[in-house]
Design a protein around this motif. Structure first.
Motif, mmCIF file in Angstrom:
data_model
loop_
_atom_site.group_PDB
_atom_site.id
_atom_site.type_symbol
_atom_site.label_atom_id
_atom_site.label_comp_id
_atom_site.label_asym_id
_atom_site.label_seq_id
_atom_site.Cartn_x
_atom_site.Cartn_y
_atom_site.Cartn_z
ATOM 1 N N ASN A 48 47.384 45.697 38.823
ATOM 2 C CA ASN A 48 47.114 47.144 38.523
ATOM 3 C C ASN A 48 48.072 48.094 39.060
ATOM 4 O OD1 ASN A 48 44.707 46.913 36.877
ATOM 5 N ND2 ASN A 48 43.369 46.688 38.538
ATOM 6 N N ALA A 49 48.585 47.497 40.415
ATOM 7 C CA ALA A 49 49.326 48.427 41.005
ATOM 8 C C ALA A 49 50.593 48.518 40.353
ATOM 9 C CB ALA A 49 49.660 47.593 42.639
ATOM 10 N N GLU A 50 51.148 47.427 39.766
ATOM 11 C CA GLU A 50 52.315 47.310 39.335
ATOM 12 C C GLU A 50 52.472 48.319 37.877
ATOM 13 O OE1 GLU A 50 56.094 46.740 38.057
ATOM 14 O OE2 GLU A 50 55.165 45.948 39.998
ATOM 15 N N ALA A 51 51.162 48.218 37.117
ATOM 16 C CA ALA A 51 50.778 49.162 35.949
ATOM 17 C C ALA A 51 50.929 50.675 36.522
ATOM 18 C CB ALA A 51 49.707 48.847 35.456
ATOM 19 N N ILE A 52 50.472 50.942 37.697
ATOM 20 C CA ILE A 52 50.280 52.423 38.059
ATOM 21 C C ILE A 52 51.663 52.906 38.430
ATOM 22 C CG2 ILE A 52 49.455 53.855 39.792
ATOM 23 C CD1 ILE A 52 47.022 52.238 39.724
ATOM 24 N N GLN A 53 52.552 51.908 38.922
ATOM 25 C CA GLN A 53 53.779 52.282 39.613
ATOM 26 C C GLN A 53 54.787 52.263 38.421
ATOM 27 O OE1 GLN A 53 55.161 51.342 43.285
ATOM 28 N NE2 GLN A 53 56.812 52.633 42.388
ATOM 29 N N ARG A 54 54.651 51.602 37.617
ATOM 30 C CA ARG A 54 55.385 51.433 36.198
ATOM 31 C C ARG A 54 55.197 52.950 35.628
ATOM 32 N NH1 ARG A 54 54.772 46.705 34.954
ATOM 33 N NH2 ARG A 54 52.791 46.993 33.732
ATOM 34 N N PHE A 55 53.997 53.249 35.408
ATOM 35 C CA PHE A 55 53.688 54.655 34.592
ATOM 36 C C PHE A 55 54.330 55.816 35.363
ATOM 37 C CE2 PHE A 55 51.043 58.397 34.150
ATOM 38 C CZ PHE A 55 51.102 58.418 32.699
ATOM 39 N N PHE A 56 54.302 56.010 36.715
ATOM 40 C CA PHE A 56 54.884 57.028 37.385
ATOM 41 C C PHE A 56 56.372 56.827 37.576
ATOM 42 C CE2 PHE A 56 50.202 57.753 38.775
ATOM 43 C CZ PHE A 56 50.084 59.035 38.076
ATOM 44 N N SER A 57 56.770 55.861 37.456
ATOM 45 C CA SER A 57 58.231 55.699 37.768
ATOM 46 C C SER A 57 58.873 55.984 36.420
ATOM 47 C CB SER A 57 58.532 54.076 38.228
ATOM 48 O OG SER A 57 58.035 53.681 39.291
ATOM 49 N N PHE A 58 58.527 55.698 35.384
ATOM 50 C CA PHE A 58 58.872 56.130 34.166
ATOM 51 C C PHE A 58 58.564 57.529 33.344
ATOM 52 C CE2 PHE A 58 59.948 51.483 34.565
ATOM 53 C CZ PHE A 58 61.126 51.726 34.280
ATOM 54 N N LEU A 59 57.777 58.287 34.147
ATOM 55 C CA LEU A 59 57.138 59.274 33.682
ATOM 56 C C LEU A 59 58.263 60.475 33.160
ATOM 57 C CD1 LEU A 59 54.454 60.739 32.996
ATOM 58 C CD2 LEU A 59 54.527 61.742 35.334
ATOM 59 N N SER A 60 59.245 60.412 33.761
ATOM 60 C CA SER A 60 60.378 61.252 33.461
ATOM 61 C C SER A 60 61.101 60.945 32.165
ATOM 62 C CB SER A 60 61.750 61.162 34.628
ATOM 63 O OG SER A 60 62.319 60.166 34.628
ATOM 64 N N ASP A 61 60.662 59.748 31.676
ATOM 65 C CA ASP A 61 61.209 59.297 30.326
ATOM 66 C C ASP A 61 60.539 60.129 28.860
ATOM 67 O OD1 ASP A 61 62.938 57.524 31.616
ATOM 68 O OD2 ASP A 61 61.864 55.670 30.910
ATOM 69 N N HIS A 62 59.407 60.749 29.344
ATOM 70 C CA HIS A 62 58.736 61.423 28.420
ATOM 71 C C HIS A 62 59.045 62.920 28.602
ATOM 72 C CE1 HIS A 62 56.278 57.888 27.731
ATOM 73 N NE2 HIS A 62 56.243 57.667 28.938
ATOM 74 N N THR A 63 60.220 63.371 29.056
ATOM 75 C CA THR A 63 60.386 64.763 29.439
ATOM 76 C C THR A 63 60.532 65.406 28.089
ATOM 77 O OG1 THR A 63 61.278 64.427 31.758
ATOM 78 C CG2 THR A 63 62.120 66.402 30.404
#
Length: 222
Positions: free
Chosen positions: A119-134
């Motif tokens: 679950n930590a990896e899923a959360i980390q992945r989401f916020f790390s790549f949030l800028s890809d949705h700019t």
């Protein structure tokens, strides 16, 4: 986006009608930005789209921005601020203002791995790549907007749903016997977590998306 003496960073989130965003709104915006001839016709489509917004206040707010877009199309100078405001008014419920703690994520996110690595990896992945949705076309110099669709919310909604705010506060306050986070700091992070978690899970239940908005605004009087 950092604070200055007379300005402050404001973070907002809202549930986004992603089906209408991706299926109708975004294609219109793309045509509006595709050159003057196509843009003029696209502006008329955008006016019709906005006219169908059910909520009167939101409809009028969106309509108030259309003239700026019309002028920007005729002058070939895109108005990202107006486009972003139309997006918010036409396709989002009222945006919720949340304390701007995105920049603090790296200070505590790694501690989630001791709770649940998957679950930590899923959360980390989401916020790390949030800028890809700019959304570059809706992000002027002083504002960043990002739209995340329902398919990209499934994993993080499940992961965040597995950790309650109370559990998070207790976990952070106990790191190294309280030497890393005070109880107040842990509670503030948990409150932020609760706001984000609630909106993301709500969007998933509605099969909708989430709009993130970070803007630099004048500092409010105390």
């Amino acid at each position: 986006m950092s604070d200055s003496s007379d300005q402050v960073t404001v973070f907002r989130m809202g549930v986004l009608d992603h089906a209408r965003f991706a299926g109708q709104f975004l294609p219109i915006i793309e045509r509006a930005r595709g050159g003057r001839a196509a843009g003029v016709a696209a502006v008329e489509e955008l006016k019709a789209f906005v006219a169908n917004v059910k909520d009167r206040a939101q409809r009028e707010e969106a309509q108030s921005q259309l003239e700026r877009i019309e002028v920007s199309v005729s002058s070939n100078r895109w108005h990202a601020a107006a486009a972003g405001n139309v997006l918010q008014a036409a396709l989002c419920d009222e945006l919720k203002e949340i304390p701007d703690m995105l920049h603090q994520l790296p200070t505590w996110l790694d501690f989630l791995y001791d709770w649940d690595e998957t679950n930590a990896e899923a959360i980390q992945r989401f916020f790390s790549f949030l800028s890809d949705h700019t959304l570059d076309w809706a992000s002027p110099v002083d504002t960043w907007r990002a739209a995340v669709g329902p398919d990209d919310l499934e994993e993080v909604a499940t992961a965040m749903g597995a950790l309650t705010p109370r559990q998070l506060a207790k976990m952070l306050a106990s790191v190294e016997d309280g030497d890393v986070f005070s109880e107040q700091e842990a509670e503030e992070i948990a409150d932020w977590w609760n706001e984000i978690r609630t909106l993301i899970r709500l969007a998933r239940r509605q099969e909708a998306g989430v709009l993130f908005v970070v803007s630099l605004e004048p500092r409010r009087a105390p």
